[in-house]
Design a protein around this motif. Structure first.
Motif, PDB file in Angstrom:
ATOM      1  N   VAL A   1      -8.130  44.621  22.972  1.00 59.39           N
ATOM      2  CA  VAL A   1      -9.156  44.496  23.884  1.00 59.39           C
ATOM      3  C   VAL A   1      -8.623  44.014  25.217  1.00 59.39           C
ATOM      4  O   VAL A   1      -7.565  43.555  25.381  1.00 59.39           O
ATOM      5  CB  VAL A   1     -10.213  43.456  23.392  1.00 59.39           C
TER       6      VAL A   1
ATOM      7  N   ILE B   1     -13.946  38.724  27.219  1.00 56.38           N
ATOM      8  CA  ILE B   1     -13.671  40.004  26.802  1.00 56.38           C
ATOM      9  C   ILE B   1     -14.730  41.133  27.407  1.00 56.38           C
ATOM     10  O   ILE B   1     -14.732  42.098  27.437  1.00 56.38           O
ATOM     11  CB  ILE B   1     -13.554  40.362  25.359  1.00 56.38           C
TER      12      ILE B   1
ATOM     13  N   ALA C   1     -14.642  40.916  19.656  1.00 53.37           N
ATOM     14  CA  ALA C   1     -13.463  41.962  19.981  1.00 53.37           C
ATOM     15  C   ALA C   1     -12.943  42.497  18.832  1.00 53.37           C
ATOM     16  O   ALA C   1     -12.585  43.744  18.827  1.00 53.37           O
ATOM     17  CB  ALA C   1     -12.221  40.936  20.610  1.00 53.37           C
TER      18      ALA C   1
END
Ligand SMILES: [Zn+2]
Length: 305
Positions: free
Chosen positions: A50, A60, A122
């Protein structure tokens, strides 16, 4: 060790286990919006990893990129709402230039660098993109599948087959004998590394049968009093780990030599190097190791606690 609820060792009472990859911060609202909402927060996925924004608080979660191609927006996959904000996973091609401050990382490498709740998201984002990419065509008739907006699924418009994300259940079991537990050393494990018996549930098999079979196959012994303790998603790529405790019943310990190289009964004062905290293996061992010592054990040592 995190605190256990009262009566944690009563049969049928689950163990408290904070599963690192259980996604607790998202809730799903169906049907999904028809198109990617303007205010969506995005998780960019590439090669199973990610995209992370570095800085004092790495994250993220990204806002939409100004030059994000329309095709990528169309293929964004809904993950759930975080509060009022819808979250989507977007697979990004390797040649798409990233703005400054963004970089890709493997999911597991992010443990400890971003909040645990983001780590779980993630992993989910990478898992959903992988599911999406591997089910684009119907496995029965070969037609292109389409995402369903009312649940997490894809459907074949030609033969109507519905494809859900795959989950592979696996068991892990702590086998007890008196004041010791059975630990096994896998053929490919690093030196000194012991773990618990584990393996995948097979088609046509109950989970408890899988527990019995894996112990028999890997170590040669039989077990009794199988109790469920806790579970955790392990999305690499799609496992769901189910943790059990059982008691030794009979047989001589004989490692199978295929998966397991050696086995050892250890008491709580002679545990080998253990897997990291927050893993289910470690949680099962910690739960056992912090159980009040039995009268026999205390007598045998001439010491109390
Ligand atoms: Zn089909």
């Amino acid at each position: 060790m995190e605190s256990k609820g009262p009566g944690s060792w009563e049969l049928g009472v689950f163990m408290e286990h904070r599963a690192r990859f259980a996604v607790g911060c998202l809730h799903k609202q169906y049907p999904e919006p028809d198109r990617l909402p303007e205010d969506a927060c995005l998780v960019f996925v590439r090669d199973g990893g990610v995209c992370v924004r570095s800085g004092s608080t790495p994250t993220i979660f990204q806002e939409t990129l100004p030059d994000l191609p329309e095709g990528l927006k169309k293929d964004a996959r809904y993950l759930g709402h975080r509060g009022l904000v819808p979250c989507y996973a977007v697979e990004v091609p390797g040649d798409l230039p990233l703005p400054e401050g963004l970089a890709y990382s493997g999911v597991r490498e992010l443990a400890g660098l971003i909040p645990d709740e983001e780590l779980a998201v993630a992993a989910l984002a990478a898992q959903i993109i992988d599911y999406d990419r591997t089910t684009r065509f119907c496995g029965r008739c070969g037609a292109a599948t389409e995402p369903v907006k009312t649940e997490r699924a894809r459907v074949c418009p030609s033969c109507h087959r519905i494809v859900y994300p795959r989950l592979s259940p696996a068991i892990i079991v702590l086998v007890r004998m008196n004041d010791t537990i059975l630990m096994v050393r896998g053929i490919r494990a690093p030196p000194g590394r012991y773990s618990l018996v584990a393996g995948f549930v097979e088609p046509g098999e109950s989970v408890e049968d899988a527990v019995r079979r894996e112990v028999r196959e890997e170590t040669g012994i039989t077990i009794k009093n199988i109790r469920y303790r806790a579970s955790e998603p392990w999305p690499f790529p799609d496992s769901l780990m189910l943790g059990f405790v059982a008691d030794y019943d009979g047989g001589e310990v004989a490692p199978d030599g295929v998966e397991v190289e050696s086995t050892v009964w250890v008491d709580r004062d002679h545990l080998p190097t253990l897997p990291p905290r927050l893993s289910l293996t470690r949680a099962l061992i910690d739960d056992w190791a912090t159980e009040p010592r039995s009268a026999d054990e205390i007598k045998g040592r001439g010491e109390g606690r």
